[in-house]
Design a protein around this motif. Structure first.
Motif: not given
Ligand SMILES: O=C(O)c1cccc(C(=O)CC[C@H]2O[C@@H](n3cnc4c(=O)[nH]cnc43)[C@H](O)[C@@H]2O)c1
Length: 219
Positions: A120, A211, A214
């Protein structure tokens, strides 16, 4: 509907405004579920446990705004945890603070999934310049003086961020044997209380950008 081929992700924020900022960055929501679990580690742990009892998840992420330690995480940056540390879980002694580990009552540190954290971090780094990897501290009391900030950085090597929920969310995830991560966008420096210096807009925008990344990582 649940897509069985995709990892099911639970994201736990503290407040609705963080939840909304995260939802804004998601263009599909079938495998990413975001809840606002309340402020502080106890509320976060209880509400994460409730969610994990209700549905099956493969990964749990504690996410929201946080305070950045000066020289480690500047306002507007994004930090992925490589460790989640309950920084005030222990005892004050005449010689200084003793952690739960030193007292022999368990551990005040929880491991994140290192492979996922690195993946990530690297994915965020491709599009966002100011991203860091480091320990994120959980405290029940927000630090409000330079003296307390200095004590924390002296005591905890590499302390990068301070927030209030990570250790609670992670404790619940660990009990269910589910990998856990923590990601914070920095709204303020850790230290003297200066509410007008908070950069909430930038921090919420950071949650939205994160987000989206992600979703790509977990698609
Ligand atoms: O009123 C104040 O002076 C004050 C100072 C810092 C934080 C608060 C909050 O109510 C925010 C708590 C909320 O935000 C996260 N957060 C953001 N910055 C920090 C920080 O520097 N230290 C700890 N937590 C922070 C936290 O995770 C909570 O969800 C009020």
């Amino acid at each position: 509907m649940m897509d069985k081929n995709k990892k099911q992700i639970l994201i736990v924020t503290a407040v609705e405004a963080e939840r909304d900022a995260i939802m804004k960055g998601l263009y599909r929501t079938e495998n990413i579920h975001v809840i606002a679990g309340g402020v502080g580690p106890v509320s976060a742990a209880v509400n994460t446990t409730k969610a994990l009892c209700t549905s099956k998840y493969d990964i749990v992420i504690s996410m929201g705004i946080g305070g950045g330690f000066v020289g480690r995480a500047e306002v507007g940056s994004i930090v992925v945890a490589n460790k989640i540390i309950a920084a005030d879980l222990g005892a004050e002694t005449a010689e200084g603070f003793s952690s739960l580990d030193e007292l022999g009552f368990g551990s005040a540190q929880l491991k994140v999934n290192q492979d996922l954290a690195t993946k990530i971090f690297e994915s965020l780094h491709k599009t966002i310049p100011n991203v860091h990897l480091g320990p994120i501290l959980t405290l029940s009391t927000v630090t409000g003086t330079a003296e307390t900030a200095a004590k924390l950085t002296n005591r905890i090597k590499g302390a990068t961020v301070e927030a209030m929920e990570g250790f609670g969310v992670a404790t619940a995830a660990v009990k269910f044997d589910i990998p856990v991560l923590e990601i914070r966008t920095i709204s303020n420096p850790v230290g003297p209380r200066e509410r007008e210096a908070w950069r909430m807009k930038e921090a919420f925008e950071g949650l939205t950008k994160t987000s989206t990344v992600l979703q790509e990582v977990f698609s």
